[in-house]
Design an enzyme around this catalytic site. Sequence first.
Site, PDB file in Angstrom:
ATOM      1  N   ASP A   1       0.852  -1.177   0.000  1.00  0.00           N
ATOM      2  CA  ASP A   1       0.000   0.000   0.000  1.00  0.00           C
ATOM      3  C   ASP A   1       0.898   1.241   0.000  1.00  0.00           C
ATOM      4  OD1 ASP A   1      -2.981   0.936   0.529  1.00  0.00           O
ATOM      5  OD2 ASP A   1      -1.782   1.985   2.026  1.00  0.00           O
TER       6      ASP A   1
ATOM      7  N   HIS B   1      -7.181  -6.427  -1.017  1.00  0.00           N
ATOM      8  CA  HIS B   1      -6.098  -5.460  -0.850  1.00  0.00           C
ATOM      9  C   HIS B   1      -5.063  -5.869   0.184  1.00  0.00           C
ATOM     10  CE1 HIS B   1      -4.164  -1.563  -0.987  1.00  0.00           C
ATOM     11  NE2 HIS B   1      -4.281  -1.444   0.323  1.00  0.00           N
TER      12      HIS B   1
END
Length: 339
Positions: free
Chosen positions: A109, A308
């Site tokens: 991320d 994610h």
Amino acid sequence: MPHDWIMTPSPLVHRTVPGPAGRIHLVEQGAGPLVLLLHGFPESWYSWRHQLPALAAAGYRAAAVDVRGYGRSSRPADVAAYRMTELVEDCVAAVHGLGERTAVVVGHDWGAGIAANSALLRPDVVTAVAMLSVPYAPRGGPRPSEMFAGMAGGAEEFYVSRFQEPGRAEAEIEPDVRGWLAGFYAAFSADTMPGPDAPDPHFAARDGQLRDRFPAGPLPGWLTEADLDVYAGEFERTGMAGALARYRNMDRDWEDLADLDGAPITQPSLFLGGGRDASTMWLAAAIEAYPKTLPGLVGSHILEDCGHWIQQERPDEVNRQLLDWLDGLSRPAGSPDLP
């Protein structure tokens, strides 16, 4: 080295090392070549709990950092202290604070962005870089605030734009940190994310909240109540401002890094993305450009039916890919694969 993982890893060790903003907290395990692990939002060193023992058992010194503004690392009050150039220097300080001159850096991320820019700005320190979930896209294009504002219209607002306004996201999150985190993690996990016909949780009504679109129901399969307690406990102690400050420096980064416009990363690299992660899908063009932007790319892998939080959703697969890549860095070109 073979991946039977028969070695008994050393215990986790919490350490603080000096950094430009004060202290950098990290958790390390193992001995050998240094692999620095950088988390994203809204996480902590704990996001790498499955990777630390696997890397240590395979003969690496793994160190998972609390990024500036998170956990036990320093939290400067000045929003500008969270610009990318400062976080790159934290990365370098962590390597040097551990008594090493160089390291392989792995980021997830926002950590992927810090890892990428560390490779660009400090190639003397970063020998190889792996990026998880967020593909590498060179600096360029319009000013970020303008670009993200254009991603929504009418009555909707993109979450990044909302996060850029100081105090606004804090007002939503901090009254119920644990509940908000549970919903945020669930919204972007493959097994709990809303279906295609549900409103997209990356957006919110301008007069509403992001959590209005979070799924109701059980936690994602990768997240136990105890795990959630760890994350919530950290943010309940520190507040959210330090973590959110990263979003509030995107325009500064765009200005600071102008000399890197279009720059490729030449070190050996790896990308791992989730097949159901919007970050991977929205940036498909960036992945297609890897032959030019990542000329040292060793592997690019999409894990199907993964969201994610890739290294937590699919730890065994991520560990295998990371270890294959790391082991390959130490083998001469053309040498056979190890069993």
